[in-house]
Scaffold this active site. Structure first.
Site, PDB file in Angstrom:
ATOM      1  N   ASP A 119      -6.418  11.786 -43.444  1.00 34.18           N
ATOM      2  CA  ASP A 119      -7.636  12.025 -44.221  1.00 34.18           C
ATOM      3  C   ASP A 119      -8.649  12.650 -43.280  1.00 34.18           C
ATOM      4  O   ASP A 119      -8.469  12.644 -42.054  1.00 34.18           O
ATOM      5  CB  ASP A 119      -8.178  10.691 -44.781  1.00 34.18           C
ATOM      6  N   SER A 120      -9.727  13.156 -43.852  1.00 31.03           N
ATOM      7  CA  SER A 120     -10.814  13.684 -43.029  1.00 31.03           C
ATOM      8  C   SER A 120     -11.503  12.557 -42.258  1.00 31.03           C
ATOM      9  O   SER A 120     -12.344  12.818 -41.408  1.00 31.03           O
ATOM     10  CB  SER A 120     -11.846  14.373 -43.921  1.00 31.03           C
ATOM     11  N   TYR A 159     -14.811  17.215 -44.974  1.00 32.59           N
ATOM     12  CA  TYR A 159     -14.052  18.420 -45.338  1.00 32.59           C
ATOM     13  C   TYR A 159     -14.661  19.078 -46.586  1.00 32.59           C
ATOM     14  O   TYR A 159     -14.496  20.259 -46.802  1.00 32.59           O
ATOM     15  CB  TYR A 159     -12.597  18.060 -45.687  1.00 32.59           C
ATOM     16  N   GLY A 160     -15.293  18.251 -47.396  1.00 29.57           N
ATOM     17  CA  GLY A 160     -15.745  18.704 -48.714  1.00 29.57           C
ATOM     18  C   GLY A 160     -16.709  19.867 -48.705  1.00 29.57           C
ATOM     19  O   GLY A 160     -16.869  20.571 -49.704  1.00 29.57           O
ATOM     20  N   CYS A 165      -6.420  12.453 -48.976  1.00 33.37           N
ATOM     21  CA  CYS A 165      -7.732  13.109 -49.059  1.00 33.37           C
ATOM     22  C   CYS A 165      -7.657  14.057 -50.242  1.00 33.37           C
ATOM     23  O   CYS A 165      -6.799  14.945 -50.277  1.00 33.37           O
ATOM     24  CB  CYS A 165      -7.956  13.881 -47.760  1.00 33.37           C
ATOM     25  N   ASN A 166      -8.534  13.854 -51.214  1.00 38.73           N
ATOM     26  CA  ASN A 166      -8.503  14.723 -52.399  1.00 38.73           C
ATOM     27  C   ASN A 166      -8.856  16.152 -52.045  1.00 38.73           C
ATOM     28  O   ASN A 166      -8.301  17.095 -52.600  1.00 38.73           O
ATOM     29  CB  ASN A 166      -9.501  14.225 -53.447  1.00 38.73           C
ATOM     30  N   THR A 167      -9.777  16.315 -51.117  1.00 38.27           N
ATOM     31  CA  THR A 167     -10.226  17.669 -50.766  1.00 38.27           C
ATOM     32  C   THR A 167      -9.079  18.454 -50.133  1.00 38.27           C
ATOM     33  O   THR A 167      -8.846  19.616 -50.468  1.00 38.27           O
ATOM     34  CB  THR A 167     -11.426  17.590 -49.806  1.00 38.27           C
ATOM     35  N   GLU A 194     -18.840   7.428 -43.040  1.00 36.49           N
ATOM     36  CA  GLU A 194     -18.329   7.704 -41.690  1.00 36.49           C
ATOM     37  C   GLU A 194     -19.310   7.209 -40.615  1.00 36.49           C
ATOM     38  O   GLU A 194     -18.947   7.077 -39.454  1.00 36.49           O
ATOM     39  CB  GLU A 194     -18.096   9.215 -41.506  1.00 36.49           C
ATOM     40  N   CYS A 220     -12.510  11.044 -54.589  1.00 35.78           N
ATOM     41  CA  CYS A 220     -12.555  11.139 -53.133  1.00 35.78           C
ATOM     42  C   CYS A 220     -12.085   9.791 -52.603  1.00 35.78           C
ATOM     43  O   CYS A 220     -12.552   8.743 -53.089  1.00 35.78           O
ATOM     44  CB  CYS A 220     -13.990  11.417 -52.693  1.00 35.78           C
ATOM     45  N   THR A 221     -11.192   9.807 -51.638  1.00 38.57           N
ATOM     46  CA  THR A 221     -10.609   8.537 -51.197  1.00 38.57           C
ATOM     47  C   THR A 221     -11.601   7.652 -50.437  1.00 38.57           C
ATOM     48  O   THR A 221     -11.335   6.469 -50.227  1.00 38.57           O
ATOM     49  CB  THR A 221      -9.357   8.779 -50.334  1.00 38.57           C
ATOM     50  N   HIS A 222     -12.729   8.205 -50.038  1.00 38.62           N
ATOM     51  CA  HIS A 222     -13.759   7.364 -49.413  1.00 38.62           C
ATOM     52  C   HIS A 222     -14.463   6.473 -50.446  1.00 38.62           C
ATOM     53  O   HIS A 222     -14.991   5.420 -50.108  1.00 38.62           O
ATOM     54  CB  HIS A 222     -14.840   8.230 -48.752  1.00 38.62           C
TER      55      HIS A 222
HETATM   56  N1  DGL Z   1     -11.623  11.397 -48.297  1.00 34.91           N
HETATM   57  C1  DGL Z   1     -11.902  12.787 -48.552  1.00 34.91           C
HETATM   58  C2  DGL Z   1     -11.536  13.140 -49.981  1.00 34.91           C
HETATM   59  O1  DGL Z   1     -10.801  12.397 -50.607  1.00 34.91           O
HETATM   60  C3  DGL Z   1     -13.290  13.102 -48.109  1.00 34.91           C
HETATM   61  C4  DGL Z   1     -13.543  14.563 -48.021  1.00 34.91           C
HETATM   62  C5  DGL Z   1     -14.601  14.947 -47.059  1.00 34.91           C
HETATM   63  O2  DGL Z   1     -14.405  14.748 -45.862  1.00 34.91           O
HETATM   64  O3  DGL Z   1     -15.586  15.527 -47.519  1.00 34.91           O
HETATM   65  O4  DGL Z   1     -11.917  14.151 -50.514  1.00 34.91           O
END
Ligand code: DGL
Length: 262
Positions: free
Chosen positions: A10-11, A42-43, A73-75, A151, A183-185
């Protein structure tokens, strides 16, 4: 081969919401978790940057002999998995916002999706909405700033509470009965989100479904680890070990964060 680890990236720390479901379902599997927190979020990055970072993470995990890669990570999933699948001869499990179950079960015919800009503007999200949410009003909300706060270990901060109210209130005004976490966060924010939405809104988190999909692919590819020994579990970050460790402590007191350069 079967004892090789499952690679998860993930990011940042968000993918741990997927990791914990995978471990619940597949408790004997060895795992390597990669938090690319140095490059989060990442978004807000371009598709090309997201693809390049996803390649870097994949290369790291393949060097560690991972037998399957979960893009937690969805992004990265919505922007890079197509390229990863073309490039590497390994199975990738991707995460995706649960628009389908939300749209299918919506009584008010109005659902909200909270995700990063990168996910919301991806082709995959557009195609999923077109396919599964006909006749349902899907309102997009960018969760700008939320990943950064998570984060920085500020899940329970005033800043977070303020942003969540600002993002969710307009969705409630649209009479949504489902809120999709894209988003997984964001599953770390469920207690606070519930306080804002109350009981009338169902929150959709796809963590369990991703874990089931991971198990299905392992079975299908004959890659399950059949040993019943205690698994080896590694958690690497390229930024702040303390933040990763604090979240790991909430999952299991045995887990150790390690800092690496990657
Ligand atoms: N956990 C990432 C997701 O699911 C976060 C993306 C990010 O870093 O912006 O999209």
């Amino acid at each position: 081969m079967n004892e090789n680890p499952i690679g998860i990236f993930d990011s940042g720390v968000g993918g741990l919401t997927i990791y914990r479901e995978i471990h619940k379902l597949l408790p004997y599997e060895n795992t390597i978790y990669l938090a690319d927190s140095k490059n989060a979020p990442y978004g807000e990055k371009s598709k090309k940057e997201i693809i390049d970072l996803s390649i870097k993470n994949t290369e790291f995990l393949l060097k560690k002999n991972c037998k399957i890669i979960v893009v937690a990570c969805n992004t990265a999933s919505t922007n890079a998995v197509k390229t990863l699948r073309e490039r590497y001869n390994v199975q990738f499990i991707r995460t995706q916002p649960g628009i389908k179950p939300a749209a299918l079960n919506s009584k008010t015919k109005s659902v909200g999706i909270l995700a990063t800009q990168g996910t919301l503007k991806s082709d995959l999200l557009y195609e999923t909405s077109q396919r599964f949410a006909k006749g349902v009003n899907v309102t997009h909300q960018i969760g700008e700033g939320l990943v950064k706060l998570i984060e920085s270990n500020k899940i329970y901060s005033e800043e977070m509470a303020g942003l969540l109210k600002k993002y969710i209130q307009p969705l409630l005004e649209k009479n949504i009965d489902h809120l999709v976490l894209g988003c997984t966060h964001y599953p770390f924010l469920i207690p606070q989100l519930k306080e804002i939405t109350g009981d009338k809104v169902t929150i959709i988190d796809t963590g369990e479904a991703i874990a089931r999909q991971t198990r299905n692919i392992l079975i299908q590819e004959n890659l399950l680890n059949n040993s019943k020994s205690r698994p080896e579990r590694y958690f690497y970050t390229n930024k702040n070990k303390v933040v990763l460790q604090q979240i790991l402590n909430q999952i299991d007191s045995d887990l150790m964060a390690e800092k690496l350069d990657f």
